[in-house]
Scaffold this motif. Sequence first.
Motif, PDB file in Angstrom:
ATOM      1  N   GLY A  69       0.817  -1.218   0.000  1.00  0.00           N
ATOM      2  CA  GLY A  69       0.000   0.000   0.000  1.00  0.00           C
ATOM      3  C   GLY A  69       0.848   1.264   0.000  1.00  0.00           C
ATOM      4  O   GLY A  69       2.078   1.208  -0.029  1.00  0.00           O
ATOM      5  N   GLN A  70       0.153   2.400   0.053  1.00  0.00           N
ATOM      6  CA  GLN A  70       0.903   3.667  -0.068  1.00  0.00           C
ATOM      7  C   GLN A  70       1.707   4.013   1.187  1.00  0.00           C
ATOM      8  O   GLN A  70       2.809   4.545   1.076  1.00  0.00           O
ATOM      9  CB  GLN A  70       0.042   4.824  -0.554  1.00  0.00           C
ATOM     10  N   ILE A  71       1.217   3.683   2.368  1.00  0.00           N
ATOM     11  CA  ILE A  71       2.050   3.921   3.559  1.00  0.00           C
ATOM     12  C   ILE A  71       3.261   2.989   3.525  1.00  0.00           C
ATOM     13  O   ILE A  71       4.391   3.402   3.792  1.00  0.00           O
ATOM     14  CB  ILE A  71       1.246   3.741   4.865  1.00  0.00           C
ATOM     15  N   GLY A  72       3.015   1.739   3.149  1.00  0.00           N
ATOM     16  CA  GLY A  72       4.116   0.775   3.030  1.00  0.00           C
ATOM     17  C   GLY A  72       5.223   1.303   2.133  1.00  0.00           C
ATOM     18  O   GLY A  72       6.417   1.159   2.437  1.00  0.00           O
ATOM     19  N   LEU A 113       3.785  -8.588   4.670  1.00  0.00           N
ATOM     20  CA  LEU A 113       2.505  -9.299   4.575  1.00  0.00           C
ATOM     21  C   LEU A 113       1.534  -8.452   3.767  1.00  0.00           C
ATOM     22  O   LEU A 113       1.394  -7.252   4.011  1.00  0.00           O
ATOM     23  CB  LEU A 113       1.919  -9.531   5.971  1.00  0.00           C
ATOM     24  N   ASP A 114       0.886  -9.076   2.807  1.00  0.00           N
ATOM     25  CA  ASP A 114      -0.235  -8.413   2.131  1.00  0.00           C
ATOM     26  C   ASP A 114      -1.149  -9.505   1.596  1.00  0.00           C
ATOM     27  O   ASP A 114      -0.855 -10.708   1.695  1.00  0.00           O
ATOM     28  CB  ASP A 114       0.245  -7.450   1.031  1.00  0.00           C
ATOM     29  N   LEU A 115      -2.283  -9.088   1.046  1.00  0.00           N
ATOM     30  CA  LEU A 115      -3.284 -10.025   0.546  1.00  0.00           C
ATOM     31  C   LEU A 115      -2.740 -10.754  -0.683  1.00  0.00           C
ATOM     32  O   LEU A 115      -1.816 -10.274  -1.343  1.00  0.00           O
ATOM     33  CB  LEU A 115      -4.562  -9.259   0.186  1.00  0.00           C
ATOM     34  N   VAL A 137      -0.115  -0.643  15.650  1.00  0.00           N
ATOM     35  CA  VAL A 137      -1.205  -0.689  14.677  1.00  0.00           C
ATOM     36  C   VAL A 137      -1.410   0.706  14.082  1.00  0.00           C
ATOM     37  O   VAL A 137      -1.651   1.671  14.810  1.00  0.00           O
ATOM     38  CB  VAL A 137      -2.519  -1.182  15.316  1.00  0.00           C
ATOM     39  N   VAL A 138      -1.308   0.770  12.759  1.00  0.00           N
ATOM     40  CA  VAL A 138      -1.535   2.008  12.012  1.00  0.00           C
ATOM     41  C   VAL A 138      -2.899   1.949  11.317  1.00  0.00           C
ATOM     42  O   VAL A 138      -3.611   2.947  11.217  1.00  0.00           O
ATOM     43  CB  VAL A 138      -0.407   2.213  10.973  1.00  0.00           C
ATOM     44  N   GLY A 139      -3.269   0.765  10.840  1.00  0.00           N
ATOM     45  CA  GLY A 139      -4.519   0.580  10.091  1.00  0.00           C
ATOM     46  C   GLY A 139      -5.721   0.957  10.941  1.00  0.00           C
ATOM     47  O   GLY A 139      -5.818   0.562  12.108  1.00  0.00           O
ATOM     48  N   ASN A 140      -6.621   1.707  10.363  1.00  0.00           N
ATOM     49  CA  ASN A 140      -7.773   2.232  11.118  1.00  0.00           C
ATOM     50  C   ASN A 140      -8.947   1.272  11.172  1.00  0.00           C
ATOM     51  O   ASN A 140      -9.119   0.479  10.259  1.00  0.00           O
ATOM     52  CB  ASN A 140      -8.211   3.553  10.489  1.00  0.00           C
ATOM     53  N   PRO A 141      -9.776   1.390  12.221  1.00  0.00           N
ATOM     54  CA  PRO A 141      -9.621   2.269  13.396  1.00  0.00           C
ATOM     55  C   PRO A 141      -8.510   1.758  14.313  1.00  0.00           C
ATOM     56  O   PRO A 141      -8.683   0.723  14.978  1.00  0.00           O
ATOM     57  CB  PRO A 141     -10.990   2.188  14.077  1.00  0.00           C
ATOM     58  N   ASN A 192      -8.394   8.927  21.106  1.00  0.00           N
ATOM     59  CA  ASN A 192      -8.563   8.131  19.889  1.00  0.00           C
ATOM     60  C   ASN A 192      -7.870   8.811  18.714  1.00  0.00           C
ATOM     61  O   ASN A 192      -7.851  10.041  18.635  1.00  0.00           O
ATOM     62  CB  ASN A 192     -10.069   8.022  19.596  1.00  0.00           C
ATOM     63  N   HIS A 193      -7.333   8.032  17.774  1.00  0.00           N
ATOM     64  CA  HIS A 193      -6.889   8.607  16.500  1.00  0.00           C
ATOM     65  C   HIS A 193      -8.135   8.878  15.667  1.00  0.00           C
ATOM     66  O   HIS A 193      -8.575   8.050  14.875  1.00  0.00           O
ATOM     67  CB  HIS A 193      -5.938   7.660  15.767  1.00  0.00           C
ATOM     68  N   SER A 194      -8.726  10.035  15.895  1.00  0.00           N
ATOM     69  CA  SER A 194      -9.956  10.433  15.206  1.00  0.00           C
ATOM     70  C   SER A 194     -10.118  11.928  15.478  1.00  0.00           C
ATOM     71  O   SER A 194      -9.380  12.483  16.307  1.00  0.00           O
ATOM     72  CB  SER A 194     -11.164   9.655  15.756  1.00  0.00           C
TER      73      SER A 194
HETATM   74  P1  NAX Z   1      -3.608   1.384   0.966  1.00  0.00           P
HETATM   75  O1  NAX Z   1      -4.983   1.035   0.568  1.00  0.00           O
HETATM   76  O2  NAX Z   1      -2.726   2.120   0.036  1.00  0.00           O
HETATM   77  O3  NAX Z   1      -2.832   0.055   1.372  1.00  0.00           O
HETATM   78  C1  NAX Z   1      -3.365  -0.891   2.247  1.00  0.00           C
HETATM   79  C2  NAX Z   1      -2.709  -2.210   1.945  1.00  0.00           C
HETATM   80  O4  NAX Z   1      -3.135  -3.132   2.939  1.00  0.00           O
HETATM   81  C3  NAX Z   1      -3.099  -2.793   0.588  1.00  0.00           C
HETATM   82  O5  NAX Z   1      -1.931  -3.219  -0.092  1.00  0.00           O
HETATM   83  C4  NAX Z   1      -3.995  -3.969   0.965  1.00  0.00           C
HETATM   84  O6  NAX Z   1      -3.903  -5.027   0.048  1.00  0.00           O
HETATM   85  C5  NAX Z   1      -3.404  -4.346   2.316  1.00  0.00           C
HETATM   86  N1  NAX Z   1      -4.289  -5.145   3.172  1.00  0.00           N
HETATM   87  C6  NAX Z   1      -5.626  -5.046   3.335  1.00  0.00           C
HETATM   88  N2  NAX Z   1      -6.061  -5.995   4.181  1.00  0.00           N
HETATM   89  C7  NAX Z   1      -4.977  -6.680   4.588  1.00  0.00           C
HETATM   90  C8  NAX Z   1      -4.795  -7.798   5.447  1.00  0.00           C
HETATM   91  N3  NAX Z   1      -5.821  -8.384   6.051  1.00  0.00           N
HETATM   92  N4  NAX Z   1      -3.537  -8.252   5.640  1.00  0.00           N
HETATM   93  C9  NAX Z   1      -2.508  -7.675   5.000  1.00  0.00           C
HETATM   94  N5  NAX Z   1      -2.610  -6.639   4.163  1.00  0.00           N
HETATM   95  C10 NAX Z   1      -3.842  -6.147   3.957  1.00  0.00           C
HETATM   96  O7  NAX Z   1      -3.749   2.165   2.360  1.00  0.00           O
HETATM   97  P2  NAX Z   1      -2.715   3.128   3.090  1.00  0.00           P
HETATM   98  O8  NAX Z   1      -2.903   4.506   2.597  1.00  0.00           O
HETATM   99  O9  NAX Z   1      -1.370   2.525   3.041  1.00  0.00           O
HETATM  100  O10 NAX Z   1      -3.305   3.122   4.578  1.00  0.00           O
HETATM  101  C11 NAX Z   1      -3.267   1.960   5.377  1.00  0.00           C
HETATM  102  C12 NAX Z   1      -4.044   2.157   6.667  1.00  0.00           C
HETATM  103  O11 NAX Z   1      -3.506   3.212   7.443  1.00  0.00           O
HETATM  104  C13 NAX Z   1      -5.521   2.507   6.460  1.00  0.00           C
HETATM  105  O12 NAX Z   1      -6.309   1.712   7.343  1.00  0.00           O
HETATM  106  C14 NAX Z   1      -5.589   3.952   6.887  1.00  0.00           C
HETATM  107  O13 NAX Z   1      -6.862   4.307   7.370  1.00  0.00           O
HETATM  108  C15 NAX Z   1      -4.553   3.979   7.986  1.00  0.00           C
HETATM  109  N6  NAX Z   1      -4.033   5.294   8.393  1.00  0.00           N
HETATM  110  C16 NAX Z   1      -3.771   5.489   9.709  1.00  0.00           C
HETATM  111  C17 NAX Z   1      -3.227   6.667  10.201  1.00  0.00           C
HETATM  112  C18 NAX Z   1      -2.956   6.839  11.650  1.00  0.00           C
HETATM  113  O14 NAX Z   1      -2.529   7.930  12.036  1.00  0.00           O
HETATM  114  N7  NAX Z   1      -3.158   5.862  12.520  1.00  0.00           N
HETATM  115  C19 NAX Z   1      -2.952   7.805   9.287  1.00  0.00           C
HETATM  116  C20 NAX Z   1      -2.841   7.408   7.840  1.00  0.00           C
HETATM  117  C21 NAX Z   1      -3.806   6.338   7.402  1.00  0.00           C
HETATM  118  O15 NAX Z   1      -5.043   6.943   7.151  1.00  0.00           O
END
Ligand code: NAX
Length: 327
Positions: free
Chosen positions: A14-17, A41-43, A128-132, A189-191
């Motif tokens: 993904g883009q953060i990666g 790890l990714d899908l 954990v970065v992925g939301n929520p 919360n990150h919100s």
């Molecule tokens: P992208 O959609 O660019 O990338 C996400 C990647 O995760 C994709 O490659 C997808 O295939 C993969 N993925 C999905 N489900 C998966 C699983 N079960 N196992 C492994 N990989 C999986 O998103 P991106 O912009 O990189 O953002 C990633 C996450 O960060 C999102 O949930 C986003 O909401 C969250 N964020 C969190 C922030 C924070 O401050 N905590 C800020 C930035 C961002 O919004």
Amino acid sequence: SKAPMRVAVTGAAGQIGYSLLFRIASGEMLGKDQPVILQLLDLPQAQKACQGVIMELDDCAFPLLAGMFATDDPNVAFKDADVCLLVGARPRGPGMERADLLAANGAIFTVQGKAIAENAKEDVRVLVVGNPCNTNALIAGSAAKKVGRTNPANYHGMLRLDHNRALSQLAAKTNRPVASFKQLTVWGNHSPTMYADYRNCTSNGDNVKDLINDPVWNNDVFLPTVGKRGAAIIDARGLSSAASAANAAIDHMRDWVLGSDEWVTMGVPSDGSYDIPVGIVFGFPCECKGGSFKIIQGLEIDGYSREKINKTLKELTDEAEAVKDML
Ligand code: NAX
């Protein structure tokens, strides 16, 4: 030379990666003398893209990059990991309700928390970065607790981006260097409900609250600007924050592992501090030393702050209630 540390990164394609992996491999997270092995790890459908990222990492010829691989199997990705950055999550799709989003992510983070606890190093550190992200961290930590082995206090949510956003707003407001600000806290919360609190903050020894002396700016400009920054970036860029999110993940983990001279905000499972219910993953002011962290104690919470803290807490207790069957 040092033995390599294993860093698992989910959502690696993904883009953060894409902003994160290169900086980890260059030594910005764990130190310029610390070799790393990247475990991506990714899908399944993202494996080809992961191979592309691996090709680019190869082409950087990073001296500290001692190995890397990509997989779609969490048990493989988290094997012997010292650090796990959980970036991948299920985004909110069209027509998806908040409850559906919580449930979809709950399933992902239950699997991943269990896989970490079963496979990673016992002293693994998880962010954990992925939301929520707060509630995902709660779920991962709870799944891990059922396995045992790893430390439940080491399952964090990322509040550091909110912290850094608040710092940059304070620097702009006061026309002082961002590095001059110390003792900032982002509670909760990150919100958009997060409460960025500069009552204890200093800049070159001056109290920042006195320096700014503008409660209306605090309430009507500062807090909404920090809280809605993610939306403002989506509006301007057409994509959500990525480089700044990756930067915040690196800051959080670097300070945790290598220590920090200053307070930092970390989303950590509450130990009951400041009357936050035990276990809720909440932004707290933390101190990092010797590879561990602790919540700064004894700060005064005034009426205004308690109201803000209760509001962001309510959101988290509601989320915890919605996923209680998974905890
Ligand atoms: P992208 O959609 O660019 O990338 C996400 C990647 O995760 C994709 O490659 C997808 O295939 C993969 N993925 C999905 N489900 C998966 C699983 N079960 N196992 C492994 N990989 C999986 O998103 P991106 O912009 O990189 O953002 C990633 C996450 O960060 C999102 O949930 C986003 O909401 C969250 N964020 C969190 C922030 C924070 O401050 N905590 C800020 C930035 C961002 O919004």
